[in-house]
Motif scaffolding. Structure first.
Motif, PDB file in Angstrom:
ATOM      1  N   VAL A   1      32.541  -3.639  24.957  1.00  0.00           N
ATOM      2  CA  VAL A   1      31.448  -3.644  23.978  1.00  0.00           C
ATOM      3  C   VAL A   1      30.107  -3.571  24.687  1.00  0.00           C
ATOM      4  CG1 VAL A   1      32.697  -4.974  22.227  1.00  0.00           C
ATOM      5  CG2 VAL A   1      31.365  -6.178  23.964  1.00  0.00           C
ATOM      6  N   GLU A   2      29.085  -3.133  23.963  1.00  0.00           N
ATOM      7  CA  GLU A   2      27.752  -3.113  24.551  1.00  0.00           C
ATOM      8  C   GLU A   2      27.251  -4.552  24.703  1.00  0.00           C
ATOM      9  OE1 GLU A   2      28.023  -1.072  21.595  1.00  0.00           O
ATOM     10  OE2 GLU A   2      27.254   0.919  22.129  1.00  0.00           O
ATOM     11  N   LEU A   3      26.517  -4.759  25.770  1.00  0.00           N
ATOM     12  CA  LEU A   3      26.015  -6.112  26.068  1.00  0.00           C
ATOM     13  C   LEU A   3      25.203  -6.696  24.909  1.00  0.00           C
ATOM     14  CD1 LEU A   3      25.561  -8.466  28.040  1.00  0.00           C
ATOM     15  CD2 LEU A   3      23.736  -7.119  29.113  1.00  0.00           C
ATOM     16  N   TYR A   4      24.446  -5.853  24.214  1.00  0.00           N
ATOM     17  CA  TYR A   4      23.572  -6.395  23.151  1.00  0.00           C
ATOM     18  C   TYR A   4      24.345  -7.018  21.992  1.00  0.00           C
ATOM     19  CZ  TYR A   4      24.280  -2.598  19.766  1.00  0.00           C
ATOM     20  OH  TYR A   4      24.820  -1.739  18.856  1.00  0.00           O
ATOM     21  N   THR A   5      25.631  -6.652  21.849  1.00  0.00           N
ATOM     22  CA  THR A   5      26.419  -7.181  20.722  1.00  0.00           C
ATOM     23  C   THR A   5      27.012  -8.561  21.022  1.00  0.00           C
ATOM     24  OG1 THR A   5      28.507  -6.217  21.501  1.00  0.00           O
ATOM     25  CG2 THR A   5      27.141  -4.844  20.052  1.00  0.00           C
ATOM     26  N   ILE A   6      26.903  -9.012  22.257  1.00  0.00           N
ATOM     27  CA  ILE A   6      27.567 -10.260  22.639  1.00  0.00           C
ATOM     28  C   ILE A   6      26.690 -11.471  22.290  1.00  0.00           C
ATOM     29  CG2 ILE A   6      28.433 -11.584  24.631  1.00  0.00           C
ATOM     30  CD1 ILE A   6      29.404  -9.008  25.812  1.00  0.00           C
TER      31      ILE A   6
ATOM     32  N   SER B   1      18.897  -1.547  30.040  1.00  0.00           N
ATOM     33  CA  SER B   1      18.751  -2.511  28.959  1.00  0.00           C
ATOM     34  C   SER B   1      20.136  -2.929  28.503  1.00  0.00           C
ATOM     35  CB  SER B   1      18.001  -1.892  27.778  1.00  0.00           C
ATOM     36  OG  SER B   1      18.875  -1.032  27.058  1.00  0.00           O
ATOM     37  N   GLU B   2      20.178  -3.890  27.594  1.00  0.00           N
ATOM     38  CA  GLU B   2      21.456  -4.375  27.062  1.00  0.00           C
ATOM     39  C   GLU B   2      22.187  -3.290  26.260  1.00  0.00           C
ATOM     40  OE1 GLU B   2      18.431  -5.198  26.344  1.00  0.00           O
ATOM     41  OE2 GLU B   2      18.119  -5.893  24.292  1.00  0.00           O
ATOM     42  N   TYR B   3      21.497  -2.174  25.965  1.00  0.00           N
ATOM     43  CA  TYR B   3      22.134  -1.064  25.253  1.00  0.00           C
ATOM     44  C   TYR B   3      22.847  -0.114  26.204  1.00  0.00           C
ATOM     45  CZ  TYR B   3      19.334  -2.760  21.422  1.00  0.00           C
ATOM     46  OH  TYR B   3      18.791  -3.569  20.470  1.00  0.00           O
ATOM     47  N   ASN B   4      22.459  -0.150  27.454  1.00  0.00           N
ATOM     48  CA  ASN B   4      23.065   0.752  28.439  1.00  0.00           C
ATOM     49  C   ASN B   4      23.987   0.002  29.401  1.00  0.00           C
ATOM     50  OD1 ASN B   4      22.095   3.173  27.468  1.00  0.00           O
ATOM     51  ND2 ASN B   4      20.168   3.015  28.598  1.00  0.00           N
ATOM     52  N   ILE B   5      24.462  -1.167  28.964  1.00  0.00           N
ATOM     53  CA  ILE B   5      25.442  -1.904  29.760  1.00  0.00           C
ATOM     54  C   ILE B   5      26.641  -2.205  28.870  1.00  0.00           C
ATOM     55  CG2 ILE B   5      25.911  -4.048  31.027  1.00  0.00           C
ATOM     56  CD1 ILE B   5      22.903  -4.092  31.764  1.00  0.00           C
ATOM     57  N   LEU B   6      27.822  -1.805  29.326  1.00  0.00           N
ATOM     58  CA  LEU B   6      29.044  -2.097  28.584  1.00  0.00           C
ATOM     59  C   LEU B   6      29.787  -3.216  29.311  1.00  0.00           C
ATOM     60  CD1 LEU B   6      30.357   1.565  27.982  1.00  0.00           C
ATOM     61  CD2 LEU B   6      29.075   0.118  26.394  1.00  0.00           C
ATOM     62  N   ILE B   7      30.229  -4.211  28.539  1.00  0.00           N
ATOM     63  CA  ILE B   7      31.055  -5.269  29.133  1.00  0.00           C
ATOM     64  C   ILE B   7      32.508  -4.913  28.841  1.00  0.00           C
ATOM     65  CG2 ILE B   7      31.559  -7.745  29.202  1.00  0.00           C
ATOM     66  CD1 ILE B   7      28.696  -7.098  30.090  1.00  0.00           C
TER      67      ILE B   7
ATOM     68  N   PHE C   1      16.107 -10.600  29.632  1.00  0.00           N
ATOM     69  CA  PHE C   1      17.166 -10.596  28.616  1.00  0.00           C
ATOM     70  C   PHE C   1      18.178 -11.714  28.884  1.00  0.00           C
ATOM     71  CE2 PHE C   1      21.475  -9.345  27.398  1.00  0.00           C
ATOM     72  CZ  PHE C   1      21.317  -9.182  26.037  1.00  0.00           C
ATOM     73  N   PHE C   2      18.639 -11.854  30.125  1.00  0.00           N
ATOM     74  CA  PHE C   2      19.609 -12.906  30.467  1.00  0.00           C
ATOM     75  C   PHE C   2      18.982 -14.289  30.320  1.00  0.00           C
ATOM     76  CE2 PHE C   2      23.813 -11.602  31.905  1.00  0.00           C
ATOM     77  CZ  PHE C   2      23.683 -10.219  31.819  1.00  0.00           C
ATOM     78  N   ASN C   3      17.713 -14.375  30.591  1.00  0.00           N
ATOM     79  CA  ASN C   3      17.030 -15.654  30.444  1.00  0.00           C
ATOM     80  C   ASN C   3      16.945 -16.061  28.976  1.00  0.00           C
ATOM     81  OD1 ASN C   3      13.988 -16.918  30.023  1.00  0.00           O
ATOM     82  ND2 ASN C   3      15.185 -17.841  31.678  1.00  0.00           N
ATOM     83  N   LYS C   4      16.545 -15.132  28.134  1.00  0.00           N
ATOM     84  CA  LYS C   4      16.386 -15.462  26.713  1.00  0.00           C
ATOM     85  C   LYS C   4      17.721 -15.707  26.040  1.00  0.00           C
ATOM     86  CE  LYS C   4      13.192 -13.315  24.154  1.00  0.00           C
ATOM     87  NZ  LYS C   4      12.404 -12.127  23.689  1.00  0.00           N
ATOM     88  N   LYS C   5      18.703 -14.832  26.321  1.00  0.00           N
ATOM     89  CA  LYS C   5      19.958 -14.920  25.577  1.00  0.00           C
ATOM     90  C   LYS C   5      20.939 -15.914  26.188  1.00  0.00           C
ATOM     91  CE  LYS C   5      22.794 -12.137  22.681  1.00  0.00           C
ATOM     92  NZ  LYS C   5      22.974 -10.780  22.137  1.00  0.00           N
ATOM     93  N   PHE C   6      21.043 -15.927  27.515  1.00  0.00           N
ATOM     94  CA  PHE C   6      22.082 -16.756  28.140  1.00  0.00           C
ATOM     95  C   PHE C   6      21.511 -17.922  28.944  1.00  0.00           C
ATOM     96  CE2 PHE C   6      23.800 -12.357  27.843  1.00  0.00           C
ATOM     97  CZ  PHE C   6      24.780 -12.596  26.881  1.00  0.00           C
ATOM     98  N   LYS C   7      20.198 -18.116  28.825  1.00  0.00           N
ATOM     99  CA  LYS C   7      19.517 -19.269  29.449  1.00  0.00           C
ATOM    100  C   LYS C   7      19.721 -19.349  30.962  1.00  0.00           C
ATOM    101  CE  LYS C   7      18.257 -20.463  25.340  1.00  0.00           C
ATOM    102  NZ  LYS C   7      17.429 -19.299  25.009  1.00  0.00           N
ATOM    103  N   ILE C   8      19.654 -18.193  31.600  1.00  0.00           N
ATOM    104  CA  ILE C   8      19.794 -18.168  33.052  1.00  0.00           C
ATOM    105  C   ILE C   8      18.416 -18.027  33.683  1.00  0.00           C
ATOM    106  CG2 ILE C   8      20.603 -16.736  34.979  1.00  0.00           C
ATOM    107  CD1 ILE C   8      23.024 -16.138  33.276  1.00  0.00           C
TER     108      ILE C   8
END
Ligand code: ATP
Ligand code: MN
Length: 296
Positions: A193-198, A232-238, A274-281
């Motif tokens: 899935v795209e990273l932004y959907t997680i 961006s989170e749209y161009n990364i697939l997990i 993005f990782f800071n805001k979403k995953f608190k890193i």
């Protein structure tokens, strides 16, 4: 689900393909290749030529120039068919699946190889889109830019394939490039899935994911000598195995480019934010930039 492109492909017979190829080969000289030249190159008898030409017009695969004496040019669907036909003929693709994405600058399809491997088939549209934008704003550039769109889309297809090829060989996490033809790039399908959907609690190990992303940026910079430029989170697939794959490379720049540093900084700051805001890193983007540029 059958796509419109697959339907068009099935409706296009050998005679029609011969005409499309004849027009294509004349596009370097003519914006709307004259019909007599197209007929001669297609080597079809007059009756067959006329029937096939009519079908192509009906299916909107070719388009007539505005003036009386002008012949026909290809539409982008025709270029898609020519690329698809070539990829099928050489055994890269055997089945076209549904459209899985319409981006700003491409159309992306699910596809299958003859051995049943799932593929992504990406048709570039860059030339077409920018042509439309140009036409809206600067009327005088239209004519000269117009005949360039096929050329531009083809260059971008080749460019993306070559970037993926280098990145993949150096071990970056990118889809494996399989083949390309004209403006179409074939790559491995990444199940995931795209990273932004997680959701924010959806990654087992976000620190590791970020480290893997940084590692791919590092390989791109140090080994392949390029900067993605649109990360961006749209161009990364997990992937389902939990690995981050960076996709969508055609706009890359070489690291020697005067804007490379600025783009690299923007990519890194963006993804870390993005990782800071979403995953608190919490990580220091300047330290990461040094890591990427260093030989580590
Ligand atoms: P956009 O303009 O939206 O950034 P794009 O036209 O530049 O898109 P990509 O980002 O390469 O094209 O692909 C569009 C979408 O297609 C992706 O967001 C993804 O969902 C899907 N996709 C692309 N490549 C792959 C792949 N290798 N495996 C699986 N899905 C893919
Ligand atoms: Mn994209």
């Amino acid at each position: 689900m059958v796509s419109q492109l697959a339907e068009l492909y099935n409706k296009t017979d050998n005679h029609m393909f011969r005409i499309l190829r004849a027009i294509e080969s004349l596009l370097s000289k003519y914006e709307y290749p004259p019909i007599e030249l197209v007929e001669r190159r297609s080597k079809l008898p007059p009756g067959s030529f006329r029937r096939a030409l009519e079908r192509l017009v009906e299916l909107k695969l070719i388009k007539k120039g505005k003036h009386q004496l002008m012949g026909y040019t290809l539409t982008f669907q025709a270029l898609d068919l020519l690329a698809l036909r070539a990829l099928v003929a050489r055994g890269t693709v055997s089945e076209l699946g549904p459209k899985i994405g319409v981006g700003k600058e491409s159309e992306v399809y699910d596809a299958l190889s003859p051995t049943g491997i799932r593929l992504v088939l990406k048709f570039h549209r860059e030339g077409v889109r920018s042509f439309k934008n140009v036409r809206k704003t600067r009327i005088y550039m239209a004519e000269s830019t117009r005949k360039q769109w096929i050329l531009k889309a083809k260059l971008i297809g080749e460019r993306e394939f070559k970037a993926l090829d280098a990145l993949y060989k150096f071990g970056a996490l990118v889809p494996k490039p399989i083949d390309y033809n004209r403006h179409a790039v074939v790559q491995e399908y990444i199940e995931g899935v795209e990273l932004y959907t997680i959701p924010s609690n959806g990654l087992d190990n976000p620190v590791k994911i970020l480290a893997d992303i940084v590692s791919t940026i590092h390989i791109a910079y140090i080994k392949a000598g390029i900067v993605h430029g649109d990360l961006s989170e749209y161009n990364i697939l997990i992937s389902t195995e939990g690995e981050p794959f960076i996709i969508d490379w055609p706009q890359y720049v070489y690291k020697e480019d005067p804007i490379a540093d600025e783009l690299l900084r923007r990519d890194v700051y963006y993804i870390i934010r993005f990782f800071n805001k979403k995953f608190k890193i919490e990580v220091d983007p300047e330290r990461i930039l040094e890591e990427i540029k260093g030989g580590i």
